[in-house]
Design an enzyme around this catalytic site. Structure first.
Site, PDB file in Angstrom:
ATOM      1  N   GLU A  10       4.956  -0.492  13.442  1.00 61.26           N
ATOM      2  CA  GLU A  10       3.656  -0.685  12.793  1.00 61.26           C
ATOM      3  C   GLU A  10       2.508  -0.374  13.747  1.00 61.26           C
ATOM      4  O   GLU A  10       1.497   0.202  13.348  1.00 61.26           O
ATOM      5  CB  GLU A  10       3.531  -2.107  12.242  1.00 61.26           C
ATOM      6  N   GLY A  21       0.833  -1.197   0.000  1.00 61.95           N
ATOM      7  CA  GLY A  21       0.000   0.000   0.000  1.00 61.95           C
ATOM      8  C   GLY A  21       0.864   1.242   0.000  1.00 61.95           C
ATOM      9  O   GLY A  21       0.655   2.176  -0.757  1.00 61.95           O
ATOM     10  N   GLU A  24       7.340   4.120   3.619  1.00 60.42           N
ATOM     11  CA  GLU A  24       7.988   5.393   3.899  1.00 60.42           C
ATOM     12  C   GLU A  24       9.492   5.211   3.997  1.00 60.42           C
ATOM     13  O   GLU A  24       9.987   4.176   4.418  1.00 60.42           O
ATOM     14  CB  GLU A  24       7.412   5.993   5.180  1.00 60.42           C
ATOM     15  N   ASN A  25      10.174   6.211   3.537  1.00 62.18           N
ATOM     16  CA  ASN A  25      11.601   6.393   3.771  1.00 62.18           C
ATOM     17  C   ASN A  25      11.734   7.835   4.237  1.00 62.18           C
ATOM     18  O   ASN A  25      10.839   8.646   4.010  1.00 62.18           O
ATOM     19  CB  ASN A  25      12.408   6.189   2.478  1.00 62.18           C
ATOM     20  N   HIS A  48       4.983   7.038  10.282  1.00 63.46           N
ATOM     21  CA  HIS A  48       6.270   6.328  10.337  1.00 63.46           C
ATOM     22  C   HIS A  48       7.465   7.287  10.332  1.00 63.46           C
ATOM     23  O   HIS A  48       8.558   6.899  10.733  1.00 63.46           O
ATOM     24  CB  HIS A  48       6.409   5.365   9.154  1.00 63.46           C
ATOM     25  N   HIS A  54      -0.921   6.626   7.843  1.00 60.49           N
ATOM     26  CA  HIS A  54      -0.086   5.559   8.399  1.00 60.49           C
ATOM     27  C   HIS A  54       1.387   5.788   8.043  1.00 60.49           C
ATOM     28  O   HIS A  54       2.266   5.756   8.912  1.00 60.49           O
ATOM     29  CB  HIS A  54      -0.567   4.210   7.855  1.00 60.49           C
ATOM     30  N   GLU A  55       1.653   6.028   6.766  1.00 59.53           N
ATOM     31  CA  GLU A  55       3.046   6.183   6.326  1.00 59.53           C
ATOM     32  C   GLU A  55       3.671   7.471   6.854  1.00 59.53           C
ATOM     33  O   GLU A  55       4.854   7.500   7.185  1.00 59.53           O
ATOM     34  CB  GLU A  55       3.134   6.110   4.799  1.00 59.53           C
TER      35      GLU A  55
END
Length: 160
Positions: A129, A73, A76-77, A110, A106-107
């Site tokens: 997570e 889905g 992330e970096n 992170h 969500h990302e």
């Protein structure tokens, strides 16, 4: 160092929020209105997370790129989130917007829990997570109210 490349014509939406440059990139086939909505949501999420956590987004830029055939889905970096373009596909009215903003929330979370603060090893990955999932639900609650937040958390627990 992270490098992302896309082919073809690129649609770029630029914005700024809380001193952070925002860049949303998508292919020429993407619906610009959906990308613009996503960009506005990212800006609002950034402010929400900054205020909720009391720690500002830790980088000078946030980029989000939509790619065809991406297996997950989103991923992330530091400073860049890759999201599958399938999140932009209409699956019944507002569903595409909810699918998009959920993975983005969500990302983006992170960047605090996974990038700024990271686990010692893969064994503790569930913490990253878990925090990202929790803050995704917090975003849902912020936008749609406490009942929607509770539904989101229940949905997550049922999938666990």
């Amino acid at each position: 160092m992270m490098t992302a490349a896309t082919g073809g014509h690129i649609l770029l939406i630029e914005d700024e929020r809380d001193g952070v440059a925002l860049e949303i990139l998508g292919g020429e086939k993407e619906d610009p209105k959906v990308l613009e909505h996503g960009a506005a949501a990212v800006a609002d999420m950034l402010t929400f997370y900054n205020e909720l956590l009391g720690v500002p987004y830790p980088y000078p830029v946030y980029r989000q790129v939509f790619v065809q055939g991406f297996l997950y889905g989103g991923l992330e970096n530091a400073t860049l989130t890759t999201i599958t373009d399938e999140r932009l596909v209409e699956k019944g009215g507002e569903g595409r917007v909810q699918r998009l903003t959920g993975v983005v929330a969500h990302e983006l979370a992170h960047h605090w829990f996974g990038d700024l603060i990271t686990c010692y090893g893969w064994r503790e990955l569930w913490l990253n997570e878990g925090f990202a999932t929790f803050f995704e639900a917090e975003w849902v609650g912020h936008i749609e109210g406490p009942e929607a937040r509770a539904r989101e958390m229940r949905r997550r627990f049922e999938r666990a």
